[in-house]
Motif scaffolding. Structure first.
Motif, PDB file in Angstrom:
ATOM      1  N   ASN A  87     -13.901   2.339  -0.444  1.00 44.21           N
ATOM      2  CA  ASN A  87     -12.534   3.416  -0.155  1.00 44.21           C
ATOM      3  C   ASN A  87     -12.589   3.878   1.204  1.00 44.21           C
ATOM      4  O   ASN A  87     -11.402   4.070   1.567  1.00 44.21           O
ATOM      5  CB  ASN A  87     -12.612   4.650  -1.224  1.00 44.21           C
ATOM      6  CG  ASN A  87     -11.861   5.784  -0.962  1.00 44.21           C
ATOM      7  OD1 ASN A  87     -11.965   6.532  -0.142  1.00 44.21           O
ATOM      8  ND2 ASN A  87     -10.651   5.597  -1.602  1.00 44.21           N
TER       9      ASN A  87
ATOM     10  N   GLY B 175      -6.373   7.413  -1.461  1.00 44.44           N
ATOM     11  CA  GLY B 175      -6.407   5.924  -1.651  1.00 44.44           C
ATOM     12  C   GLY B 175      -7.265   5.276  -2.385  1.00 44.44           C
ATOM     13  O   GLY B 175      -7.686   4.065  -2.606  1.00 44.44           O
TER      14      GLY B 175
ATOM     15  N   ALA C  17      -5.348   2.092  -3.794  1.00 40.48           N
ATOM     16  CA  ALA C  17      -5.562   1.305  -2.749  1.00 40.48           C
ATOM     17  C   ALA C  17      -6.973   0.563  -2.830  1.00 40.48           C
ATOM     18  O   ALA C  17      -7.208  -0.702  -2.716  1.00 40.48           O
ATOM     19  CB  ALA C  17      -5.215   1.730  -1.303  1.00 40.48           C
TER      20      ALA C  17
ATOM     21  N   LEU D 163      -1.776   5.260  -1.617  1.00 37.31           N
ATOM     22  CA  LEU D 163      -2.532   6.094  -0.634  1.00 37.31           C
ATOM     23  C   LEU D 163      -2.807   7.437  -1.117  1.00 37.31           C
ATOM     24  O   LEU D 163      -3.449   8.296  -0.363  1.00 37.31           O
ATOM     25  CB  LEU D 163      -2.213   6.010   0.701  1.00 37.31           C
ATOM     26  CG  LEU D 163      -2.005   4.540   1.428  1.00 37.31           C
ATOM     27  CD1 LEU D 163      -1.365   4.490   2.735  1.00 37.31           C
ATOM     28  CD2 LEU D 163      -3.684   4.068   1.468  1.00 37.31           C
TER      29      LEU D 163
ATOM     30  N   TYR E 250       0.772  -1.145  -0.058  1.00 36.92           N
ATOM     31  CA  TYR E 250       0.044   0.131   0.003  1.00 36.92           C
ATOM     32  C   TYR E 250       0.837   1.348  -0.131  1.00 36.92           C
ATOM     33  O   TYR E 250       0.295   2.408  -0.051  1.00 36.92           O
ATOM     34  CB  TYR E 250      -0.926   0.021   1.145  1.00 36.92           C
ATOM     35  CG  TYR E 250      -2.287  -0.783   1.381  1.00 36.92           C
ATOM     36  CD1 TYR E 250      -2.810  -1.013   0.000  1.00 36.92           C
ATOM     37  CD2 TYR E 250      -2.518  -1.905   2.143  1.00 36.92           C
ATOM     38  CE1 TYR E 250      -3.928  -1.674  -0.021  1.00 36.92           C
ATOM     39  CE2 TYR E 250      -3.517  -2.678   2.116  1.00 36.92           C
ATOM     40  CZ  TYR E 250      -4.267  -2.543   1.043  1.00 36.92           C
ATOM     41  OH  TYR E 250      -5.485  -3.472   0.835  1.00 36.92           O
TER      42      TYR E 250
ATOM     43  N   PHE F 280     -10.023   2.829   3.773  1.00 36.59           N
ATOM     44  CA  PHE F 280      -8.317   3.155   3.808  1.00 36.59           C
ATOM     45  C   PHE F 280      -8.416   4.660   4.474  1.00 36.59           C
ATOM     46  O   PHE F 280      -7.094   5.052   4.281  1.00 36.59           O
ATOM     47  CB  PHE F 280      -8.058   3.130   2.395  1.00 36.59           C
ATOM     48  CG  PHE F 280      -8.036   1.656   1.739  1.00 36.59           C
ATOM     49  CD1 PHE F 280      -7.051   0.743   2.011  1.00 36.59           C
ATOM     50  CD2 PHE F 280      -9.199   1.322   1.069  1.00 36.59           C
ATOM     51  CE1 PHE F 280      -6.915  -0.290   1.706  1.00 36.59           C
ATOM     52  CE2 PHE F 280      -9.029  -0.031   0.553  1.00 36.59           C
ATOM     53  CZ  PHE F 280      -8.081  -0.885   0.569  1.00 36.59           C
TER      54      PHE F 280
ATOM     55  N   THR G 102      -5.335   5.195   7.163  1.00 35.41           N
ATOM     56  CA  THR G 102      -4.205   4.824   6.929  1.00 35.41           C
ATOM     57  C   THR G 102      -3.417   6.113   6.404  1.00 35.41           C
ATOM     58  O   THR G 102      -3.693   6.732   5.455  1.00 35.41           O
ATOM     59  CB  THR G 102      -4.284   3.711   5.698  1.00 35.41           C
ATOM     60  OG1 THR G 102      -5.158   2.821   6.331  1.00 35.41           O
ATOM     61  CG2 THR G 102      -2.893   3.126   5.749  1.00 35.41           C
TER      62      THR G 102
END
Length: 559
Positions: free
Chosen positions: A230, A192, A195, A188, A184, A233, A236
């Motif tokens: 989505n 993201g 991702a 990002l 990942y 994420f 993160t």
């Protein structure tokens, strides 16, 4: 020979009368080795042949089948000694014995891990991932994680869970190192989006990248689902890290962390995100899996870790098991049940839906042990067939858009990594290799010639060895091949000639080392003619034959 020199030797592949495929052996009822999954594969594939009124090609010659197996499982051709060992096995289970040896014998653990590390590194971060200056990805870190994973035979569900939920440092040597974070690390940006798309594509077999902006006309996955996915994420972050002491490695030292997400509405207890419809209206999205499963909407890590929850959803999904079966079937048979293998769904129906579902269920029942899946596929009747097309199955031609029916083995070019490793084995250069890092560095340098030639960083088919002019010239005159056919003292050819083997024995050895079969009568005559041209200089004659073999279709193709 001089580089780029055109000499009579360049005509030798034709002169020797080589063809892409030579087969022998009569077709017999396929064995299932007492393995129910193999029996079911044979039954379902045969049913397809009957439905379409086609007949399978005959069974492939044993040694050529073994070559195919080594290429697909270990990423290289077998050595002459390995072929001899296989040929000495006279039991009815000799194929099963070889499959089990490559998968479970400690002698092959490192090579198995190396090959599948290469395969999965290309899937997860592409052939160029982590190779550019200042990349956030540590390619070495990604490879270390995968090498450990495959060496330990970590089961696939565990591997996916670790990749999707990973946190820690990206580079070996950093405190808290976890190479899995590299998947990942560069995906990002822009909230993201990458991702989201890559997670769905690789682990669920769903290509959803277009639905970021609009509902797809043929794909059941809609824009709302993309942004619901989505939202997993948004907690993160990729952050700059530090190597210990003075060993800082610049931008490559990164960490992946979970942090609280305030939400775009600035309410952390109901952390929503917004996306825009094509008519300009904004809509709200929360974390929701594709089957409608939801989690609490808080953005506080202490209350809910969104990626941990996503990993659980993915591991529990039927899409996971069918996506990996489809990917592995495509790896071994040349075509998956769908084309491409990572675009599944009602808009792209699989060729054998019942078999795909069955194998997915069996894989889950067997704890997602990928070695078992490989065993079932490679021992199947479809994998044992010749690549020679017959009148009875000429219609089975996926290259013109026909759904594959697996009535013969589909020819395909070696991957560039397979070609590199095979050249080392065929020339015995692997016996002088350095440590793992040195080997990977040399391979990477060789691979760069392909990446540069095609200008792509997607790890897609464009980077395979597909016989373009620059690639052909590299095989004709490249350093690796020139070293392989050198007659200098200490070289493979020099040693073979100096050992005093007669011409017939040496020619047989070269054929087995490269294309896993003995030469035909016509090819032996051609080789003897070359020996005559060189007036008894065995080394010169062997050099010409070896060069021709390394540049033949039969060597470069997996068949």
């Amino acid at each position: 020979m001089l580089r780029w020199q055109l000499s009579p030797v360049t005509l030798i592949p034709t002169f020797l009368g080589m063809v892409c495929v030579l087969t022998s052996g009569a077709f017999a009822t396929a064995a299932d080795y007492g393995i129910p999954q193999v029996a079911t594969i044979n039954e379902k594939i045969r049913q397809g042949w009957e439905d379409y009124g086609i007949s399978p090609s005959p069974e492939e010659m044993d040694t050529v089948w073994a070559r195919r197996l080594f290429l697909d499982v270990l990423g290289r051709v077998p050595s002459v000694d390995e072929l001899s060992e296989f040929s000495r096995d006279r039991s009815r289970d000799k194929k099963k014995n070889l499959v089990d040896r490559l998968l479970f014998d400690e002698k092959y653990t490192e090579e198995y891990a190396r090959n599948w590390t290469t395969v999965w590194t290309n899937v997860l971060i592409g052939r160029n991932g982590g190779t550019a200056n200042n990349s956030q990805i540590s390619r070495a870190g990604m490879q270390k994680y995968l090498r450990d994973t495959f060496a330990r035979n970590t089961h696939y569900d565990k591997m996916v869970e670790e990749l999707v939920s990973a946190t820690g440092a990206n580079t070996p040597g950093m405190p808290g190192f976890n190479g899995a974070v590299n998947f990942y690390m560069d995906k990002l940006d822009e909230d993201g989006v990458q991702a989201t798309a890559k997670t769905a594509q690789i682990f669920l077999g769903l290509q959803v990248q277009c639905t970021q902006c609009h509902n797809h006309p043929f794909n059941e996955w809609k824009q709302e689902k993309f942004w619901n996915m989505n939202a997993f994420f948004r907690q993160t972050r990729a952050m700059r890290g530090q190597m210990p002491g003075n060993a800082n490695n610049g931008m490559r030292a990164m960490t992946l962390n979970n942090v609280d997400f305030m939400g775009e509405g600035r309410n952390i207890d109901n952390a929503e995100i917004y996306y825009e419809l094509r008519n300009g209206l904004l809509k709200v999205a929360y974390p929701e899996f594709l089957d409608g499963q939801k989690i609490p909407t808080s953005g506080r890590i202490s209350q809910v870790n969104r990626r941990d929850e996503l990993a659980k959803f993915i591991v529990g999904s039927d899409n996971l098991q069918e996506a990996i079966v489809n990917r592995y079937w495509g790896h071994f048979l040349g075509y998956g049940f769908t084309k491409p293998v990572d675009d599944m769904g009602p808009h792209n129906r699989p060729t054998h839906p019942e078999l795909l579902t069955y194998l997915g269920q069996e894989l889950r029942e067997n704890s997602f042990d990928l070695k078992q899946l490989i065993r079932w596929i490679t021992l199947s009747e479809a994998y044992s067939l010749s690549s020679k097309i017959t009148k009875g199955n000429a219609l089975d031609d996926p290259t013109v858009g026909e759904p594959p029916k697996f009535s013969h083995f589909y020819l395909r070019q070696m991957q560039a990594e397979q070609l590199y490793e095979s050249l080392l084995i065929a020339t015995q250069a692997h016996k002088t290799r350095g440590n793992y890092e040195e080997q990977e560095k040399k391979k990477s340098e060789w691979m760069q010639q392909f990446v540069t030639a095609f200008g792509t960083d997607e790890g897609d088919e464009a980077t395979t060895f597909n016989g373009t002019i620059p690639q052909a010239l590299m095989m004709f005159n490249g350093d690796l091949v020139m070293d392989a056919v050198s007659t200098k003292p200490g070289s493979f050819i020099y040693t073979m000639a100096a050992e005093g083997q007669d011409g017939k024995e040496a020619i047989n050895h070269l054929y087995m080392a490269t294309i896993a079969r003995r030469p035909t009568r016509k090819e032996v005559d051609a080789a003897n003619y070359l020996i005559g041209i060189h007036k008894g200089d065995t080394a010169k004659a062997l050099q010409d034959v070896f060069w021709a073999l390394l540049n033949s279709n039969e060597f470069i193709l997996n068949h």
